[in-house]
Design an enzyme around this catalytic site. Sequence first.
Site, PDB file in Angstrom:
ATOM      1  CB  CYS A 159       3.115  -6.183  17.478  1.00 51.02           C
ATOM      2  SG  CYS A 159       2.153  -4.704  17.637  1.00 51.02           S
ATOM      3  CG  HIS A 166      -0.415  -0.078   2.514  1.00 49.53           C
ATOM      4  ND1 HIS A 166       0.376   0.916   3.026  1.00 49.53           N
ATOM      5  CD2 HIS A 166      -0.505  -1.017   3.492  1.00 49.53           C
ATOM      6  CE1 HIS A 166       0.745   0.616   4.250  1.00 49.53           C
ATOM      7  NE2 HIS A 166       0.233  -0.577   4.552  1.00 49.53           N
ATOM      8  CE  LYS A 185      -6.037  -7.218   3.837  1.00 50.79           C
ATOM      9  NZ  LYS A 185      -5.652  -8.477   3.250  1.00 50.79           N
ATOM     10  CE  LYS A 229       1.877   1.975  10.559  1.00 46.92           C
ATOM     11  NZ  LYS A 229       1.637   0.548  10.568  1.00 46.92           N
TER      12      LYS A 229
END
Length: 508
Positions: free
Chosen positions: A129, A18, A297, A294
């Site tokens: 994460c 992206h 996805k 932010k």
Amino acid sequence: MGRFYVTTPIYYVNDVPHLGHAYCTVNADAIARWHRGLGDETLFLTGTDEHGTKVAESAESHGVTPAEWTDRTSARFQEAWRSLNVSNDDFIRTTEDRHYATVRTFLKRIYDNGYIVKDTYKGLYCVSCEDYYTTESLEAGLCPVHRRAVVEMEEDNYFFRLSAFEDRLIEWYESQPDAIRPAAKRKEALSFIRGGLKDVSITRTSLSWGVPVPWDEEHVFYVWYDALINYLTAIGYGSDDERVAEWWPHVHHLIGKEIIRFHCVWWPAMCMAAGIDPPASIFVHGWLLVGGHKLSKSMAGEEDSPVKLTEISPASLTEDFGVDAVRYHLLRDTPLGTDGEFSIEGLTSRYNSDLANNLGNLVARVATVVGSKCGGIGPAPAADSPLVAASEEAVAGALAAWEKFAPHEALEATWRLIGAANAELEATAPWKAEPGTVDDVLGSALEVVRIVALLISAAMPATADEIWHRIGLSGSPADELLPDAAQWGGYPGGLVVTKGDPLFPRRK
Ligand code: MSP
């Protein structure tokens, strides 16, 4: 002239490429291209991070094996970078044999040096994460980055003795004040170190999708632990010591702000533990935001997020605006180190003002008047043109800016030169003058166009080439040596100048 090794983070293949990824990759690309222009032997590395729970989960949810999934998604990143004219010299995939070999050699060295030990770990884990959190660092009980629930995990793991490196890391930070930039990010990482470091768990038995631990094959390395080592894999760590010695002292990591702890704390400590120098420099950039979020996805799927990633994929933008306009916008509008808000309106307005009205207009105007007043043959520049000073300032400004990882400043400096040339044309109005009286003005404007082509070649390579050919030059500005080639007086005159279609037709 020297060596320059620049890296992007390697992108997780659970996501599709992206604009946030493109932001980092295009910046690294432009910086690499600039260094090639300076004559530096340059190595630009990007790639994909293919292990870990997140990737294994993505594969499962698509009903394919992790290997099939990573092949498919890694290819999408490679395609995205090709379509943005990214000039990476290597593309690393962490599932490659060369990476397995380097990871195992590197970590075995750390193990043999006594910095990896076995213990039991219990904690709160965020799968997105791929990291543990303490209860205090959660926000409303959720992972602060992804706002997803954490899970309680308990594992018999190997630990990296990060705590043993507190003092050495602080010493390194103090002796290399510019190693981590911007200064605010250096401060953030340093205060994290000063706050005390805990040992980190670096292996997993709960999944098999990873690099097996060489001395205990029931474990695989935790994804972050193998991922960071990619920067060494690409230069042959473990198989080509000479190549490592040549390149490692010149490495510059460009990373996003949420992965600072891994790169600015763990990674230098891992290097120290393996007996090599920490990376020469790490530059931390901010995020592209959409509506304050932010671009990622995981966020796009959440109810409070207006972001539809597929609507702002790099490909959809380049189809609409052209590759170089998107590259320019990424480089010009969000300075490295700060967050930036992305919007189609912002991109359109930058496109119209800088590309259509300033750059496009200058090139078109000069070619038109050379056509009508000089029979289409470009004259040589005047040595005493009022544009000499503006051009020298632009070259000096660009050099200093690229050196400090500030592409936006380099472009600003270049656009001041474009503005000065347009103003000079307005003031002298050569289109109204008699043929034969305007050679100096037009030759000097052509010289500015030539210098601009050299200065934008790292940011907008195809546009730079096109402009170069329109003013009758052969080859490519990318083949010229900077800064010498950008000295005033390089346009020889006597070349055929072509008008061509508008470079950047105005948009509504
Ligand atoms: N795989 C790890 C990196 C390992 S490096 C040894 C990872 N991958 S990621 O795909 O999640 O993110 C890669 C990079 O993309 C990060 O530096 C991150 O900051 C960047 N970006 C992702 N979304 C972004 C924006 N919206 N804006 C700018 N960059 C952001 O972390």
